[in-house]
Design an enzyme around this catalytic site. Structure first.
Site, PDB file in Angstrom:
ATOM      1  N   GLY A 253      20.549 -61.016  36.336  1.00 35.58           N
ATOM      2  CA  GLY A 253      20.604 -60.174  36.944  1.00 35.58           C
ATOM      3  C   GLY A 253      19.210 -59.314  37.404  1.00 35.58           C
TER       4      GLY A 253
ATOM      5  N   CYS B  68      16.937 -57.154  28.979  1.00 38.15           N
ATOM      6  CA  CYS B  68      16.642 -56.740  30.327  1.00 38.15           C
ATOM      7  C   CYS B  68      15.339 -57.366  30.601  1.00 38.15           C
ATOM      8  CB  CYS B  68      16.566 -55.103  30.479  1.00 38.15           C
ATOM      9  SG  CYS B  68      16.040 -54.673  32.107  1.00 38.15           S
TER      10      CYS B  68
ATOM     11  N   GLU C 238      22.945 -53.739  36.240  1.00 43.40           N
ATOM     12  CA  GLU C 238      21.975 -53.537  37.351  1.00 43.40           C
ATOM     13  C   GLU C 238      22.426 -52.495  38.015  1.00 43.40           C
ATOM     14  OE1 GLU C 238      19.623 -55.336  37.282  1.00 43.40           O
ATOM     15  OE2 GLU C 238      20.636 -57.018  35.751  1.00 43.40           O
TER      16      GLU C 238
ATOM     17  N   HIS D 112      20.412 -49.512  36.970  1.00 39.14           N
ATOM     18  CA  HIS D 112      19.131 -49.382  37.346  1.00 39.14           C
ATOM     19  C   HIS D 112      18.853 -48.704  38.697  1.00 39.14           C
ATOM     20  CE1 HIS D 112      16.658 -51.852  34.859  1.00 39.14           C
ATOM     21  NE2 HIS D 112      17.591 -53.071  34.669  1.00 39.14           N
TER      22      HIS D 112
END
Length: 165
Positions: free
Chosen positions: A46, A95, A138, A141
């Site tokens: 991702g 990540c 995601e 984020h």
């Protein structure tokens, strides 16, 4: 298409809120195409636009929950919002912006997301397991949240290599 540099956790840009996408044009399409290439090059599952320095609400997630005879594929989510969740999973999460670090994060087992595609059409998609985890990760984020903010425990190299997580 072009490979873009992935920002790392020290970059203050990763802590900012992303703005909604309002133009579904060739610049957006180029961003999404570049994000695909960047994700593939990094062997990730991702990627969010802020990770490549673009503060827009755009996310891509690799759907890995496919039948054995099917290929994994990328789901593009523009202006995504989680509309429902079910269950719970707890597991190791990492990540691309926090290289070589992993932590235990609780996420829903199943997630339904409403988003737009690269042309502005609204759709809903459901993910389970790793895909649900990626959707949440995601989308976080886009609000400047990193998995390290949510981790109940960061894993040592020994713990990671033990196979327990």
């Amino acid at each position: 298409m072009a490979f873009r540099t992935i920002l790392t956790y020290e970059d203050p840009q990763l802590r900012k809120n992303s703005r909604p996408v309002t133009k579904f044009d060739s610049r957006l399409h180029q961003l999404l195409d570049d994000m695909r290439e960047t994700l593939a090059s990094a062997n990730g599952v991702g990627l969010a636009a802020p990770q490549v320095g673009v503060l827009r609400q755009a996310v891509i997630v690799l759907e890995t929950n496919v039948a054995e005879d099917e290929e994994e594929y990328v789901i593009e989510l523009i202006n995504p919002e989680i509309v429902s969740t079910e269950g719970e999973q707890s597991g190791a999460e990492g990540c691309l912006s926090v290289p070589e670090e992993f932590g235990i994060v609780n996420r829903p087992e199943k997630v339904r997301v409403r988003a737009q595609d690269r042309y502005g059409n609204t759709f809903e998609v459901e993910g389970e397991g790793l895909t649900a985890r990626c959707f949440c990760h995601e989308i976080d984020h886009l609000s400047g949240v990193l998995f390290t903010d949510l981790a109940e425990k960061m894993l040592t190299e020994e713990e990671l290599n033990s196979g327990e997580y």
